[in-house]
Design a protein around this motif. Structure first.
Motif, PDB file in Angstrom:
ATOM      1  N   ASP A 132       0.820  -1.216   0.000  1.00 48.58           N
ATOM      2  CA  ASP A 132       0.000   0.000   0.000  1.00 48.58           C
ATOM      3  C   ASP A 132       0.850   1.261   0.000  1.00 48.58           C
ATOM      4  N   LEU A 133       1.996   1.192   0.664  1.00 41.35           N
ATOM      5  CA  LEU A 133       2.849   2.370   0.790  1.00 41.35           C
ATOM      6  C   LEU A 133       3.539   2.737  -0.534  1.00 41.35           C
ATOM      7  N   ALA A 134       3.879   1.721  -1.340  1.00 42.08           N
ATOM      8  CA  ALA A 134       4.602   1.975  -2.597  1.00 42.08           C
ATOM      9  C   ALA A 134       3.778   2.794  -3.590  1.00 42.08           C
ATOM     10  N   PRO A 135       2.501   2.414  -3.911  1.00 38.61           N
ATOM     11  CA  PRO A 135       1.724   3.255  -4.839  1.00 38.61           C
ATOM     12  C   PRO A 135       1.429   4.645  -4.298  1.00 38.61           C
ATOM     13  N   MET A 136       1.269   4.735  -2.937  1.00 39.14           N
ATOM     14  CA  MET A 136       1.067   6.062  -2.353  1.00 39.14           C
ATOM     15  C   MET A 136       2.295   6.947  -2.576  1.00 39.14           C
ATOM     16  N   SER A 137       3.463   6.379  -2.362  1.00 43.29           N
ATOM     17  CA  SER A 137       4.701   7.133  -2.560  1.00 43.29           C
ATOM     18  C   SER A 137       4.872   7.554  -4.011  1.00 43.29           C
ATOM     19  N   LEU A 138       4.540   6.649  -4.950  1.00 41.97           N
ATOM     20  CA  LEU A 138       4.680   6.946  -6.369  1.00 41.97           C
ATOM     21  C   LEU A 138       3.732   8.059  -6.814  1.00 41.97           C
ATOM     22  N   GLY A 139       2.468   7.971  -6.391  1.00 44.34           N
ATOM     23  CA  GLY A 139       1.500   8.992  -6.774  1.00 44.34           C
ATOM     24  C   GLY A 139       1.849  10.358  -6.210  1.00 44.34           C
ATOM     25  N   LEU A 140       2.269  10.351  -4.931  1.00 43.45           N
ATOM     26  CA  LEU A 140       2.624  11.618  -4.307  1.00 43.45           C
ATOM     27  C   LEU A 140       3.883  12.221  -4.935  1.00 43.45           C
ATOM     28  N   SER A 141       4.844  11.368  -5.293  1.00 46.49           N
ATOM     29  CA  SER A 141       6.074  11.868  -5.929  1.00 46.49           C
ATOM     30  C   SER A 141       5.784  12.455  -7.305  1.00 46.49           C
ATOM     31  N   HIS A 142       4.882  11.824  -8.054  1.00 49.27           N
ATOM     32  CA  HIS A 142       4.503  12.369  -9.369  1.00 49.27           C
ATOM     33  C   HIS A 142       3.806  13.721  -9.222  1.00 49.27           C
ATOM     34  N   SER A 143       2.897  13.802  -8.293  1.00 50.65           N
ATOM     35  CA  SER A 143       2.187  15.073  -8.075  1.00 50.65           C
ATOM     36  C   SER A 143       3.148  16.166  -7.620  1.00 50.65           C
ATOM     37  N   LEU A 144       4.093  15.777  -6.762  1.00 50.37           N
ATOM     38  CA  LEU A 144       5.072  16.737  -6.266  1.00 50.37           C
ATOM     39  C   LEU A 144       6.021  17.198  -7.374  1.00 50.37           C
ATOM     40  N   SER A 145       6.381  16.276  -8.263  1.00 48.80           N
ATOM     41  CA  SER A 145       7.252  16.632  -9.400  1.00 48.80           C
ATOM     42  C   SER A 145       6.547  17.618 -10.319  1.00 48.80           C
ATOM     43  N   ARG A 146       5.260  17.389 -10.556  1.00 46.99           N
ATOM     44  CA  ARG A 146       4.504  18.338 -11.377  1.00 46.99           C
ATOM     45  C   ARG A 146       4.457  19.717 -10.722  1.00 46.99           C
ATOM     46  N   TYR A 147       4.305  19.720  -9.421  1.00 49.83           N
ATOM     47  CA  TYR A 147       4.254  21.003  -8.723  1.00 49.83           C
ATOM     48  C   TYR A 147       5.606  21.722  -8.809  1.00 49.83           C
ATOM     49  N   LYS A 148       6.691  20.974  -8.631  1.00 49.65           N
ATOM     50  CA  LYS A 148       8.008  21.585  -8.697  1.00 49.65           C
ATOM     51  C   LYS A 148       8.306  22.134 -10.080  1.00 49.65           C
ATOM     52  N   LEU A 149       7.846  21.452 -11.112  1.00 54.42           N
ATOM     53  CA  LEU A 149       8.045  21.923 -12.486  1.00 54.42           C
ATOM     54  C   LEU A 149       6.997  22.950 -12.899  1.00 54.42           C
TER      55      LEU A 149
END
Length: 578
Positions: A132-149
């Motif tokens: 459960d933790l792995a997909p949560m980390s992946l989704g949050l990292s993608h959203s965070l990358s979009r925000y940073k860019l």
């Protein structure tokens, strides 16, 4: 002491059971090698779960800026009364201390404790599995990358690229279909093409009218103006077109339906493109318009790729063939490409189109970068730059007017300084010179007629002294005091002097010519003497002696006899021959 730990699922608060272990920082990692030893040091006290991905993203982005979110503040108020809070970020600890009045701790021991918690996180938090933790980390990292860019999933420029491509294709198809309708129906009613110029109106009129004989009884007020309608009805009565069958008219009307359907779809597509451009690139749209902005994005590949281009590239984007041809042939490079169709460049004079396109390209490059990577969603920057560009255009147009009003090269005429003239006026500052009466001769004075001198020497001396005392008149006064007769006399003297100088110059030139001619003759004479010296002369003949003279005399006496004898022999031969 409590420990605040951030996870992709939410915020966790751990209670430190044995604070003495924190003093030995180097050996602290050994306590987290197994789950049992880790549970002896820390224990989960509370857990605040994120409601959805957007909530997790907003909380994480605030944590990146070292700011506690609203949910985190409520969570800490509820569980941290009178406790010391260990945090991984010192700036976040200062913010919590300022807002919530909670003592925060950040040192090497806390960082080592965080490493241990991260290692045994799934075991210490019940219900949080690794899968459960792995997909949560992946989704949050993608959203965070979009925000940073600064990239929003709503800003999908692919839709703009497809829409502008389809819009251009529709324009081509509409033009082809409309020309086919005009050509096809022109056999039946050729005068209609000149009366109705618009293609959509033409298709509507053909669909409504059918046969041109029906035009008189139909009402075209919804499609055409009153003047055009009256002209159409007059032309329909006297039309010289051929008759067509009902089947032909049916097919022509179906083609008109296709033209009208395509035009309606094009209008819908343009509205869609306009809304997407205002959403994705509002500043670019404010500067160059929807169509030009969409074509720039399509030509660049994407809004992000276009943001990487400098203003000089944006200026000639779309004119690559002309650019490389100019570089190959060493001619002038193009000044504009797709940006030429922008309204600011279109309303500029031909001479300043290059300058205004360069300024517009620079501002457009800034607007594209702001739209692609900026936080703002409004078009304030684009509108502000457009106002500046319009002011720049007015300045350039005024400068051109100033150049054309002046001299040919645009430079002011240099006027020579004259101290006697007022600035900007033709009048003289000083008054006009008055007639000098003291320069006249004294009349009524007795003079000697032979010598033309004063009769009285005393009067002559006084006159001479007076002349010396008088101020010599200026050149302008001399000119003003001279009579026409004196002026004519002076001119005659000048002519005589000029003629004398010319005569002297002619004499000098003649003298020079005679000297040169003498030199040439001397050279010829010297050359002749040299030739005579060099050529061999015959030796003088010796005089004959007395004996030789006698012999010659005897020969001369005998010579006439010999000639007479020869003549006689010749006559005999002639007689024998006859």
């Amino acid at each position: 002491m409590l420990v605040l730990f951030e996870t992709p699922a939410g915020f966790a608060l751990f209670k430190v059971l044995d604070e003495g272990k924190l003093d030995k920082v180097e050996d602290l990692w050994k306590e987290f090698t197994s789950v049992e030893s880790a549970r002896k040091i820390v224990k989960l006290q509370a857990f605040n779960k994120f409601e959805n991905t957007s909530d997790a993203l907003s909380a994480t982005t605030l944590l990146i800026d070292s700011k506690p979110s609203k949910g985190l503040r409520k969570f800490l108020r509820a569980h941290c009364d009178g406790e010391t809070l260990a945090v991984a970020d010192s700036k976040l600890g200062n913010a919590i201390k300022d807002k919530l009045k909670i003592d925060c701790l950040h040192n090497n021991a806390v960082m080592e404790l965080m490493r241990g918690l991260r290692n045994q996180l799934t075991e210490l938090i019940a219900g949080l599995a690794v899968q459960d933790l792995a997909p949560m980390s992946l989704g949050l990292s993608h959203s965070l990358s979009r925000y940073k860019l600064k990239f929003s999933p709503d800003k999908v420029d692919t839709m703009i690229i497809q829409a502008i491509g389809l819009l251009d294709d529709l324009d081509k198809e509409l033009n082809t279909y409309a020309m086919r309708v005009r050509e096809w129906y022109g056999w039946h009613f050729p005068e209609l093409a000149k009366i109705v110029q618009d293609n959509i109106q033409y298709a509507k009129v053909v669909k409504l009218m059918g046969d041109h004989t029906n035009a008189v009884s139909l009402d075209f007020s919804e499609i055409l103006s009153e003047e055009t309608e009256a002209e159409l009805k007059e032309a329909a009565v006297i039309s010289m077109g051929t008759e067509v069958s009902d089947l032909d008219l049916l097919n022509i009307k179906e083609l008109c339906d296709q033209v009208l359907a395509l035009s309606e779809y094009r209008a819908q597509l343009y509205d869609y493109l306009k809304s997407r451009m205002n959403t994705i690139a509002p500043n670019l749209t404010a500067l160059v318009g929807e169509l030009v902005g969409a074509r720039l994005i399509a030509h660049g590949g994407s809004l992000l790729n276009l943001a990487k281009q400098p203003g000089s590239t944006v200026q000639i984007l779309g004119a690559e063939k002309a650019l490389f041809r100019a570089l190959k042939t060493k001619h002038a490079t193009p000044k504009y490409g797709l940006i030429f169709h922008a309204s600011l460049v279109g309303q500029a004079a031909p001479k300043i189109k290059g300058k205004i396109s360069r300024s517009l390209a620079a501002k457009t490059a800034l607007a594209i970068r702001y739209d692609a990577l900026g936080d703002g969603q409004d078009n304030s920057m684009g509108l502000e730059n457009r106002v500046k560009l319009e002011a720049r255009l007015r300045v350039l147009e005024g400068r051109e007017l100033g150049h054309s009003a002046g001299s040919t090269k645009g430079k002011p005429k240099i006027e020579f300084y004259d101290k006697d003239r007022k600035k900007g006026a033709g009048a003289l500052i000083t008054p006009a010179k008055t007639y000098n009466t003291s320069a006249d001769l004294v009349l009524g004075q007795a003079t000697d007629p032979t010598t033309k001198k004063p009769a009285n020497e005393q009067e002559g001396a006084l006159l001479k002294k007076r002349k010396h005392e008088e101020i010599e008149p200026t050149s302008t006064e001399k000119l003003s005091n001279e009579t026409p007769a004196d002026q004519a006399k002076d001119e005659g003297e000048k002519r005589k002097k000029k003629k004398k100088k010319m005569v002297e110059a002619d004499d000098i030139s003649l003298q020079i010519a005679s000297e040169e001619q003498g030199k040439k003759k001397k050279k010829k004479k010297d050359a002749k003497q040299e030739d005579e010296l060099l050529t061999p002369h015959p030796l003088p003949k010796e005089e004959p002696s007395k004996k030789e003279k006698k012999r010659k005399q005897v020969k001369d006496e005998q010579a006439p006899d010999d000639t007479a004898h020869k003549k006689k022999e010749k006559k005999k031969k002639d007689k024998g021959a006859h």
